[in-house]
Design an enzyme around this catalytic site. Sequence first.
Site, mmCIF file in Angstrom:
data_model
loop_
_atom_site.group_PDB
_atom_site.id
_atom_site.type_symbol
_atom_site.label_atom_id
_atom_site.label_comp_id
_atom_site.label_asym_id
_atom_site.label_seq_id
_atom_site.Cartn_x
_atom_site.Cartn_y
_atom_site.Cartn_z
ATOM 1 N N TRP A 102 0.788 -1.165 0.014
ATOM 2 C CA TRP A 102 0.128 0.068 0.057
ATOM 3 C C TRP A 102 0.843 1.283 0.102
ATOM 4 O O TRP A 102 0.650 2.110 -0.470
ATOM 5 C CB TRP A 102 -0.929 -0.213 1.303
ATOM 6 C CG TRP A 102 -1.801 -1.087 1.199
ATOM 7 C CD1 TRP A 102 -2.146 -2.233 2.061
ATOM 8 C CD2 TRP A 102 -2.980 -1.785 -0.103
ATOM 9 N NE1 TRP A 102 -2.875 -3.062 1.826
ATOM 10 C CE2 TRP A 102 -3.491 -2.781 0.414
ATOM 11 C CE3 TRP A 102 -3.286 -0.934 -1.139
ATOM 12 C CZ2 TRP A 102 -4.410 -3.448 -0.356
ATOM 13 C CZ3 TRP A 102 -4.198 -1.670 -1.914
ATOM 14 C CH2 TRP A 102 -4.747 -2.741 -1.415
ATOM 15 N N ASP A 172 -1.891 6.678 6.172
ATOM 16 C CA ASP A 172 -2.972 5.662 5.741
ATOM 17 C C ASP A 172 -3.339 4.857 7.036
ATOM 18 O O ASP A 172 -2.379 4.052 7.723
ATOM 19 C CB ASP A 172 -2.474 4.593 4.741
ATOM 20 C CG ASP A 172 -3.454 3.667 4.173
ATOM 21 O OD1 ASP A 172 -4.588 3.510 4.857
ATOM 22 O OD2 ASP A 172 -3.083 3.052 3.232
ATOM 23 N N LYS A 196 -12.422 -2.316 6.558
ATOM 24 C CA LYS A 196 -11.201 -2.988 7.552
ATOM 25 C C LYS A 196 -11.857 -3.017 9.068
ATOM 26 O O LYS A 196 -11.958 -3.977 9.710
ATOM 27 C CB LYS A 196 -9.824 -2.670 7.554
ATOM 28 C CG LYS A 196 -9.226 -2.411 6.305
ATOM 29 C CD LYS A 196 -9.110 -3.524 5.405
ATOM 30 C CE LYS A 196 -8.738 -3.423 4.197
ATOM 31 N NZ LYS A 196 -7.717 -2.556 3.414
HETATM 32 C C1 PLP Z 1 -7.264 -2.193 2.023
HETATM 33 C C2 PLP Z 1 -6.132 -1.373 2.101
HETATM 34 C C3 PLP Z 1 -5.931 -0.154 1.322
HETATM 35 C C4 PLP Z 1 -6.721 -0.252 0.088
HETATM 36 O O1 PLP Z 1 -8.021 0.183 0.271
HETATM 37 P P1 PLP Z 1 -9.248 0.354 -0.885
HETATM 38 O O2 PLP Z 1 -10.366 0.553 -0.107
HETATM 39 O O3 PLP Z 1 -9.459 -0.924 -1.290
HETATM 40 O O4 PLP Z 1 -8.844 1.286 -1.899
HETATM 41 C C5 PLP Z 1 -5.238 0.735 1.507
HETATM 42 N N1 PLP Z 1 -4.238 0.709 2.357
HETATM 43 C C6 PLP Z 1 -4.232 -0.150 3.616
HETATM 44 C C7 PLP Z 1 -3.416 0.076 4.518
HETATM 45 C C8 PLP Z 1 -5.234 -1.097 3.247
HETATM 46 O O5 PLP Z 1 -5.342 -1.970 4.464
#
Ligand code: PLP
Length: 360
Positions: A102, A172, A196
């Site tokens: 990511w 993030d 999540k």
């Molecule tokens: C799942 C995830 C993403 C991607 O998320 P989307 O909503 O599918 O774009 C990005 N960063 C992290 C840390 C993630 O766990």
Amino acid sequence: MARVYNFSAGPSMLPEDVLKRAAAEMTEYGSAGMSVMEMSHRSPAFEEIIQGAEATLRELMHIPDNYKVLFLQGGASSQFAMVPLNLMKGSKKADFVITGQWAKKAASEAEKFGTVNRVASSADKTFSYIPKLDPATFDKEADFFHITLNNTIYGTRYTTLPDTGNVPLVADISSIVLSEPIDVSKFGLLYAGAQKNMGPAGVTVVIIREDLITGAIEGTPTMFDYKIHADNGSMYNTPPTYAIYICKLVFEWLKNLGGVEAMYEINKKKAAILYDFLDQSKLFTGTVVPEDRSLMNVPFVCPTEELNAQFIKEAKAAGFVNLKGHRTVGGMRASIYNAMPVEGVEKLVAFMRDFEAKNS
Ligand SMILES: *Cc1c(COP(=O)(O)O)cnc(C)c1O
């Protein structure tokens, strides 16, 4: 069939109480005479939902008044572009720490709009640790400094934040949000996809310090401008109404449980049950250095591919599903987000103990 223990990394399990409440309110929400899915986003009933969601989130995360909360779409992946489009306006440079897929994707996306300095990376050991950071390598002129606070795929998490001085720290927090206290004031911007630890896929939460909302760079599509969404209370266009409603229920569930601080204690307990078992097991091994272990995503392996496959298959049959690890790590990964009860982890460990006895 009974509900299974779902260890999916995302979309992931939701609290059963939330699902039951949503089911009870499915066809008629309050006195609206309709489902939340069917109502206007401009209706008083929905206004109350989105404002309630924001208020409870602010309370749970102790978000200071000089931060805006935005409910957007496009997933965390859209933020990889939206962050540079809105923040890369000074030196057009940004620092990134590469701790997994990511972070890598976020850095490559930012590179489309400016210069990216990859301060450090843990790619040399399959992202199984968080690199030690030396502030001397940070760019003092950078428009922002980006980290992935919890690395969902590799199961690592930061336990200390880099000191970036006046450079806004951007994180993030998709897979760590609401699982442990986060000092929002240390950040310029935080973002998280809901699927999540907050709710269903479809809504992305952005928490941004107000002085950073100055309008996106020229040519940016309207929908990618934080200022547009901030000025319109996340209602410039139709927001993901039902997803926001479920998030509101999850936030209320968490508040009733005692908030993020109480959840953190439970999460530490759940993670310890699993890591303590892994540390003494002769069959299963954790893949992350102990000091950087995630409380949310726990990757582990057996000595052979055959045993990994057999374990995943037998676990599934026993009601422990989505334990297959990411293709870049192999083996297994148990994601134990807020909604996973302690009992789910205890039962998984009992199953692992049993599997170990039969196979070693
Ligand atoms: C799942 C995830 C993403 C991607 O998320 P989307 O909503 O599918 O774009 C990005 N960063 C992290 C840390 C993630 O766990």
